[in-house]
Design a protein around this motif. Structure first.
Motif, PDB file in Angstrom:
ATOM      1  N   LEU A  35       0.847  -1.197   0.000  1.00 36.12           N
ATOM      2  CA  LEU A  35       0.000   0.000   0.000  1.00 36.12           C
ATOM      3  C   LEU A  35       0.883   1.247   0.000  1.00 36.12           C
ATOM      4  N   LEU A  36       0.678   2.089  -0.994  1.00 35.50           N
ATOM      5  CA  LEU A  36       1.477   3.324  -1.072  1.00 35.50           C
ATOM      6  C   LEU A  36       0.900   4.331  -0.081  1.00 35.50           C
ATOM      7  N   SER A  37       1.341   4.219   1.159  1.00 29.78           N
ATOM      8  CA  SER A  37       0.699   4.942   2.255  1.00 29.78           C
ATOM      9  C   SER A  37       1.255   6.358   2.397  1.00 29.78           C
ATOM     10  N   PHE A  38       0.862   7.234   1.479  1.00 33.35           N
ATOM     11  CA  PHE A  38       1.374   8.606   1.511  1.00 33.35           C
ATOM     12  C   PHE A  38       0.758   9.432   2.646  1.00 33.35           C
ATOM     13  N   ALA A  39      -0.185   8.831   3.374  1.00 28.50           N
ATOM     14  CA  ALA A  39      -0.776   9.563   4.513  1.00 28.50           C
ATOM     15  C   ALA A  39      -0.171   9.088   5.823  1.00 28.50           C
ATOM     16  N   PHE A  40       0.956   8.436   5.767  1.00 32.26           N
ATOM     17  CA  PHE A  40       1.486   7.814   6.982  1.00 32.26           C
ATOM     18  C   PHE A  40       1.725   8.827   8.104  1.00 32.26           C
ATOM     19  N   ILE A  41       2.136  10.018   7.729  1.00 32.97           N
ATOM     20  CA  ILE A  41       2.437  11.035   8.739  1.00 32.97           C
ATOM     21  C   ILE A  41       1.207  11.356   9.590  1.00 32.97           C
ATOM     22  N   VAL A  42       0.022  11.142   9.001  1.00 31.55           N
ATOM     23  CA  VAL A  42      -1.220  11.412   9.747  1.00 31.55           C
ATOM     24  C   VAL A  42      -1.313  10.500  10.975  1.00 31.55           C
ATOM     25  N   PHE A  43      -0.908   9.242  10.809  1.00 35.70           N
ATOM     26  CA  PHE A  43      -0.941   8.311  11.950  1.00 35.70           C
ATOM     27  C   PHE A  43       0.025   8.777  13.038  1.00 35.70           C
ATOM     28  N   GLN A  44       1.212   9.150  12.604  1.00 37.36           N
ATOM     29  CA  GLN A  44       2.225   9.614  13.571  1.00 37.36           C
ATOM     30  C   GLN A  44       1.723  10.851  14.309  1.00 37.36           C
ATOM     31  N   ALA A  45       1.209  11.806  13.531  1.00 38.41           N
ATOM     32  CA  ALA A  45       0.754  13.063  14.126  1.00 38.41           C
ATOM     33  C   ALA A  45      -0.421  12.828  15.073  1.00 38.41           C
ATOM     34  N   ALA A  46      -1.343  11.939  14.660  1.00 34.44           N
ATOM     35  CA  ALA A  46      -2.512  11.655  15.502  1.00 34.44           C
ATOM     36  C   ALA A  46      -2.067  10.986  16.806  1.00 34.44           C
ATOM     37  N   GLY A  47      -1.126  10.073  16.700  1.00 29.48           N
ATOM     38  CA  GLY A  47      -0.616   9.399  17.899  1.00 29.48           C
ATOM     39  C   GLY A  47       0.072  10.384  18.820  1.00 29.48           C
ATOM     40  N   ALA A  48       0.862  11.256  18.232  1.00 25.98           N
ATOM     41  CA  ALA A  48       1.588  12.246  19.024  1.00 25.98           C
ATOM     42  C   ALA A  48       0.609  13.181  19.735  1.00 25.98           C
ATOM     43  N   TYR A  49      -0.386  13.640  18.987  1.00 24.85           N
ATOM     44  CA  TYR A  49      -1.364  14.562  19.570  1.00 24.85           C
ATOM     45  C   TYR A  49      -2.140  13.874  20.699  1.00 24.85           C
ATOM     46  N   THR A  50      -2.580  12.630  20.440  1.00 23.80           N
ATOM     47  CA  THR A  50      -3.353  11.889  21.448  1.00 23.80           C
ATOM     48  C   THR A  50      -2.545  11.741  22.733  1.00 23.80           C
ATOM     49  N   ALA A  51      -1.298  11.276  22.596  1.00 26.43           N
ATOM     50  CA  ALA A  51      -0.466  11.078  23.785  1.00 26.43           C
ATOM     51  C   ALA A  51      -0.262  12.410  24.502  1.00 26.43           C
ATOM     52  N   GLY A  52      -0.053  13.467  23.735  1.00 23.13           N
ATOM     53  CA  GLY A  52       0.198  14.784  24.308  1.00 23.13           C
ATOM     54  C   GLY A  52      -0.982  15.281  25.116  1.00 23.13           C
ATOM     55  N   VAL A  53      -2.186  15.251  24.531  1.00 20.58           N
ATOM     56  CA  VAL A  53      -3.346  15.823  25.224  1.00 20.58           C
ATOM     57  C   VAL A  53      -3.840  14.934  26.358  1.00 20.58           C
ATOM     58  N   LEU A  54      -3.524  13.643  26.304  1.00 21.67           N
ATOM     59  CA  LEU A  54      -3.921  12.778  27.415  1.00 21.67           C
ATOM     60  C   LEU A  54      -2.950  12.923  28.589  1.00 21.67           C
ATOM     61  N   ALA A  55      -1.703  13.252  28.285  1.00 25.90           N
ATOM     62  CA  ALA A  55      -0.715  13.450  29.354  1.00 25.90           C
ATOM     63  C   ALA A  55      -0.855  14.838  29.970  1.00 25.90           C
ATOM     64  N   LEU A  56      -1.289  15.809  29.165  1.00 24.61           N
ATOM     65  CA  LEU A  56      -1.470  17.179  29.673  1.00 24.61           C
ATOM     66  C   LEU A  56      -2.626  17.254  30.664  1.00 24.61           C
ATOM     67  N   GLY A  57      -2.550  18.234  31.549  1.00 25.74           N
ATOM     68  CA  GLY A  57      -3.653  18.491  32.464  1.00 25.74           C
ATOM     69  C   GLY A  57      -4.736  19.292  31.760  1.00 25.74           C
ATOM     70  N   PRO A  58      -5.745  19.763  32.517  1.00 25.79           N
ATOM     71  CA  PRO A  58      -6.842  20.534  31.910  1.00 25.79           C
ATOM     72  C   PRO A  58      -6.337  21.787  31.181  1.00 25.79           C
ATOM     73  N   GLN A  59      -7.182  22.287  30.264  1.00 26.82           N
ATOM     74  CA  GLN A  59      -6.792  23.460  29.461  1.00 26.82           C
ATOM     75  C   GLN A  59      -6.514  24.687  30.332  1.00 26.82           C
ATOM     76  N   THR A  60      -7.144  24.713  31.509  1.00 22.84           N
ATOM     77  CA  THR A  60      -6.967  25.884  32.379  1.00 22.84           C
ATOM     78  C   THR A  60      -5.568  25.936  33.005  1.00 22.84           C
ATOM     79  N   ASP A  61      -4.845  24.817  32.943  1.00 20.00           N
ATOM     80  CA  ASP A  61      -3.468  24.828  33.461  1.00 20.00           C
ATOM     81  C   ASP A  61      -2.623  25.833  32.676  1.00 20.00           C
ATOM     82  N   ASN A  62      -1.568  26.281  33.269  1.00 23.42           N
ATOM     83  CA  ASN A  62      -0.618  27.191  32.613  1.00 23.42           C
ATOM     84  C   ASN A  62      -1.295  28.437  32.059  1.00 23.42           C
ATOM     85  N   GLY A  63      -2.312  28.897  32.755  1.00 25.42           N
ATOM     86  CA  GLY A  63      -2.971  30.136  32.344  1.00 25.42           C
ATOM     87  C   GLY A  63      -3.952  29.961  31.205  1.00 25.42           C
ATOM     88  N   GLY A  64      -4.225  28.726  30.825  1.00 27.48           N
ATOM     89  CA  GLY A  64      -5.212  28.450  29.764  1.00 27.48           C
ATOM     90  C   GLY A  64      -4.832  29.037  28.417  1.00 27.48           C
TER      91      GLY A  64
END
Lengths: 345, 277
Positions: A35-64
Motif C-alpha cells: 500500500l502506497l501509504s502517503f498519509a502515513f504522517i497522519v498516523f504519527q501526528a494523531a498518535g503524538a497529539y493523542t499522547a500529548g493531550v492525554l498526558a497534559l492536564g486541563p486546558q486551564t493549566d498554565n494560564g489556559g
C-alpha cells in the motif's frame, strides 16, 4: 563523555528509535502489503497529539493559553497505549476512503490528499488543535522519579525507547513471518489472484493499515512525550517520503534493512549535514539535504531497487518449519567449517 | 496418475463423498442464467445461460470477443452482471464478493499468468490453502506455536503436489523467475491447494509448449477422474476434444450451442461463428 555530548547522543538515539518504529509501520503497509501509504504522517501526528493531550492536564493549566481535546493528565503508559489505539482506529476511515474501491495508483493520490487535508485542518482549527501553534508543555513520563537529573532521565528514555523497539520488532517479525504476512505479500503481488483464492482484500488492506497506523502512532507518542511539544507544521507529508526513502534504501519488507535505511537516511543525512561548513545563504544546507535524500532514493531505485538488505526468501525445512536467519547462519558456519577442514587435510 | 492426485487432495473426495452420502449432490454444480453485462454500451455477455455438470470438464469455446472470459469473471465474482442469476451448489452467489465465492470452493485460474511473483513456488501454493489459523492478527501475534502444526501439514501437502507436477526442483524459486508453462502449472497447483469444488480454467494452455500442454491435459483428466468438476475456456480445439464433454459455444455474448465437439462441428450456426470465423 561530556554531559553535552551525552545529551546529543541520547537525543539522537531516541530520534533513531522513533524513526525506526515509524519506518517499520510504513514498511508493513508499503513493503509487505504493497500500500502506497502517503498519509502515513497522519498516523504519527494523531498518535503524538493523542499522547500529548492525554498526558497534559486541563486546558486551564498554565494560564489556559492553549486549547486541546482531553487534558486528563493520565498516568504513563496510558497516553501511549491510547495513541496506538487511535492510530489503529483512524486507519479504518482513512482506509475505507482510500483503499476500498480505488486502484493502487489512485490510492496513493487519495492518501496524499488525506494527508494534506488533515494538516490543513490541524493548522486552522484553533479550538481542537490550537492551530499552528500546536500544544506544548507536555509532561515527560515518569520524570518526577528522577528528581531533576535530566541526563539520567535522557538515558532512561533511551532504554525505554529501545525496549519499545524490541517489543515492536518481535510483533512485526511475527506478523511478517506468519501466514498473515504471506497473505499480505500475495495481495501486494497480485490482488486479483489473491481475491480469487478467498483472501478478503479490503480486510487485509485495512488490517495492514491499522497495524502500521498503530506503530506510526506509537512512534509519534514516544517523540512528543520526549520533546514535550506538538505542532502541525512539524508533521507534514514530506516526512512520509523521508521514511519511504529509508525503507527503499534499506530494503523493502526487511525489518533489519529498514533499521539500516533509517540510520542512513533520516539520521545519517540530518546529522551529517550538521557538520558541514556554512556555505551559501542560510537554509542552503537544509535544501541540499532534501536534494541529497532525493538523489539517493533515485540512485537506489535505478541501480538497487531491492535495497541494501533485500527481502529474505522464505524457505522451509524438511519438517515444514520456516528456516530462520539463525538456521541460515548455522548452516553457513557448518559449511565454512567443513570447507576449512577439507582444505587443511 | 489418478490415484496419486487423489492422495494430494483428499478434501475434494471427502467433500464429494459426504455430499453424495447425504444425497445433496445434484447433477449440476453451477448454473448461470440469463447473464447480461456491458462495458460502456458495448455488450459483452448478452443473456448467456450455462449449466456445468458435476464431475466433468465442460469446455467453453468461441471466437475472440465472444464474452467467455467476461462470463468467467462474472461467475467468479470479479465483476458483477447487470442482470441474471448464478447458483453454485444450489446457493445464489450472484451478489457475493470474489473472495466469498472462492471460499465456497469455486476457484479460478487466469488467462494471463497471475502468480505471486515475489513469493516462492512453495509459498504460492501455501497461501492458497483455506482456513489458515495464522492468517488472523491474533494467530500471527500468538506466534509459530499456534499455527506451526497446520503449516507443516500444508507444506507436506504442497510438496506432494510439487512432486506430482514435477516441480519439486523449483520449490524455492521465486514465481516471477519461472517460464510461462511453469507458471501455468503453479497456478493449477495453487488452485488445487484451495480445495476447489469447481475449478474455472481460463485458457490453461495459453503460451505453453505442446508437450507441456499435453502433460497439463493429462493432469486435468486425472483430476476429473478424481471427481473434480471443471469449466475450461480454451482455443485449442484438439485439447478441447480430448478432455471436454460437454462443450459450450459462445459468440457475441450468447450461447450458440452445447454438445460434444463432434456434434457441434455439424451445426451450421457454430461453423459460421467459430470454425469458419
Amino acid at each position: 563523555m561530556s554531559s553535552a555530548f551525552q545529551f546529543y547522543v541520547t537525543t539522537l538515539l531516541i530520534y533513531a528509535g522513533v524513526d525506526i518504529l515509524a519506518a517499520w509501520g510504513l514498511n508493513l503497509q508499503f513493503g509487505t502489503a504493497g500500500l502506497l501509504s502517503f498519509a502515513f504522517i497522519v498516523f504519527q501526528a494523531a498518535g503524538a497529539y493523542t499522547a500529548g493531550v492525554l498526558a497534559l492536564g486541563p486546558q486551564t493549566d498554565n494560564g489556559g493559553y492553549q486549547h486541546y481535546i482531553g487534558g486528563y493528565a493520565l498516568p504513563f503508559p496510558i497516553p501511549i497505549l491510547a495513541a496506538m489505539a487511535v492510530g489503529a482506529v483512524i486507519a479504518v476511515p482513512i482506509g475505507l476512503i482510500a483503499l476500498r474501491r480505488l486502484r493502487s495508483d489512485y490510492q496513493a493520490v487519495a492518501l496524499l490528499v488525506v494527508s494534506i487535508i488533515a494538516s490543513s485542518i490541524a493548522t486552522n482549527e484553533t479550538e481542537l488543535f490550537n492551530g499552528a501553534a500546536g500544544i506544548s508543555l507536555v509532561p515527560h513520563p515518569l520524570a518526577d522519579q528522577f528528581g531533576g537529573d535530566l541526563l539520567t532521565y535522557q538515558w532512561f528514555y533511551v532504554g525505554f525507547t529501545a525496549a519499545v523497539c524490541l517489543v515492536a520488532y518481535l510483533i512485526v517479525h511475527r506478523v511478517t513471518h506468519s501466514p498473515l504476512g504471506r497473505a499480505f505479500r500475495a495481495m501486494r503481488d497480485n490482488e486479483q489472484a489473491a481475491s480469487a483464492l478467498a483472501k478478503d482484500i479490503t480486510g487485509l488492506r485495512l488490517l495492514a493499515f491499522a497495524i502500521g497506523g498503530a506503530l506510526g502512532a506509537l512512534s509519534g507518542a514516544i517523540l512528543v512525550l520526549f520533546i514535550g511539544t506538538w505542532a502541525p507544521s512539524a508533521w507534514l507529508y514530506p516526512e512520509t517520503f523521508v521514511l519511504l526513502a529509508a525503507i527503499i534504501v534499506g530494503g523493502t519488507n526487511n525489518s533489519l534493512g529498514t533499521v539500516v535505511g533509517v540510520l542512513l537516511v533520516p539520521i545519517g543525512f540530518a546529522e551529517g549535514s550538521r557538520f558541514l561548513p556554512e556555505i551559501g545563504h542560510p537554509g542552503l544546507i537544509d535544501a541540499g539535504q532534501w536534494i541529497a535524500i532525493g538523489l539517493m532514493l533515485l540512485i537506489f531505485l535505478w541501480f538497487r531497487p531491492q535495497g541494501i538488505l533485500p527481502e529474505r526468501k522464505h524457505r522451509y525445512a524438511n519438517d515444514g518449519r520456516l528456516v530462520t536467519v539463525l538456521d541460515e547462519l548455522a548452516g553457513w558456519l557448518r559449511r565454512s567449517l567443513a570447507l576449512i577442514q577439507r582444505s587443511s587435510r | 496418475m489418478a490415484a496419486s492426485l487423489v492422495g494430494s487432495n483428499p478434501k475434494i473426495l471427502s467433500l464429494n463423498s459426504v455430499a453424495s452420502a447425504t444425497g445433496l449432490r445434484t447433477a449440476t454444480v453451477l448454473q448461470a442464467q440469463d447473464i447480461w453485462r456491458d462495458f460502456g454500451g458495448v455488450i459483452a455477455v448478452a443473456g448467456a445461460t450455462i449449466n456445468v455438470p458435476r464431475g466433468r470438464i465442460t469446455g467453453l469455446i468461441g471466437p475472440n470477443g465472444a464474452g467467455k472470459s467476461t462470463l468467467v469473471n462474472i461467475i467468479s465474482g470479479a465483476i458483477k452482471p447487470r442482470s441474471g442469476v448464478i447458483t453454485f451448489e444450489g446457493v445464489d452467489i450472484t451478489a457475493e464478493a470474489a473472495h466469498r465465492i472462492a471460499h465456497r470452493g469455486l476457484v479460478r485460474t487466469f488467462q494471463l499468468s497471475s502468480e505471486f511473483g515475489r513469493l516462492t513456488v512453495l509459498e504460492n501454493l501455501l497461501v492458497a490453502a483455506p482456513h489458515q489459523v495464522g492468517e488472523s492478527l491474533i494467530g500471527a501475534v500468538l506466534g509459530k506455536r499456534y499455527w506451526q502444526n497446520q503449516e507443516a501439514a500444508l507444506v507436506h501437502q504442497a510438496r506432494e503436489l510439487l512432486i506430482r507436477f514435477g516441480m519439486s526442483a523449483k520449490e524455492e524459486e521465486y514465481a516471477e523467475n519461472l517460464s510461462g508453462g511453469q507458471r501455468r502449472l503453479v497456478e493449477i497447483m495453487r488452485a488445487l491447494m484451495a480445495k476447489p469444488k469447481l475449478l474455472l480454467l481460463d485458457e490453461p494452455l495459453a503460451g505453453v509448449n505442446p508437450s507441456l500442454g499435453q502433460e497439463i491435459l493429462g493432469y486435468l483428466e486425472a483430476l476429473r477422474d478424481d471427481g473434480l468438476t471443471m469449466l475450461m475456456i480454451e482455443h485449442d480445439l484438439a485439447a478441447v476434444e480430448r478432455v471436454c464433454n460437454p462443450v459450450i459455444v459462445m459468440a457475441q455474448g450468447k450461447v450458440l450451442a452445447q454438445g460434444t465437439l463432434n456434434d457441434l462441428r455439424n451445426q451450421q450456426e457454430v461453423l459460421d461463428a467459430y470454425f469458419i470465423g
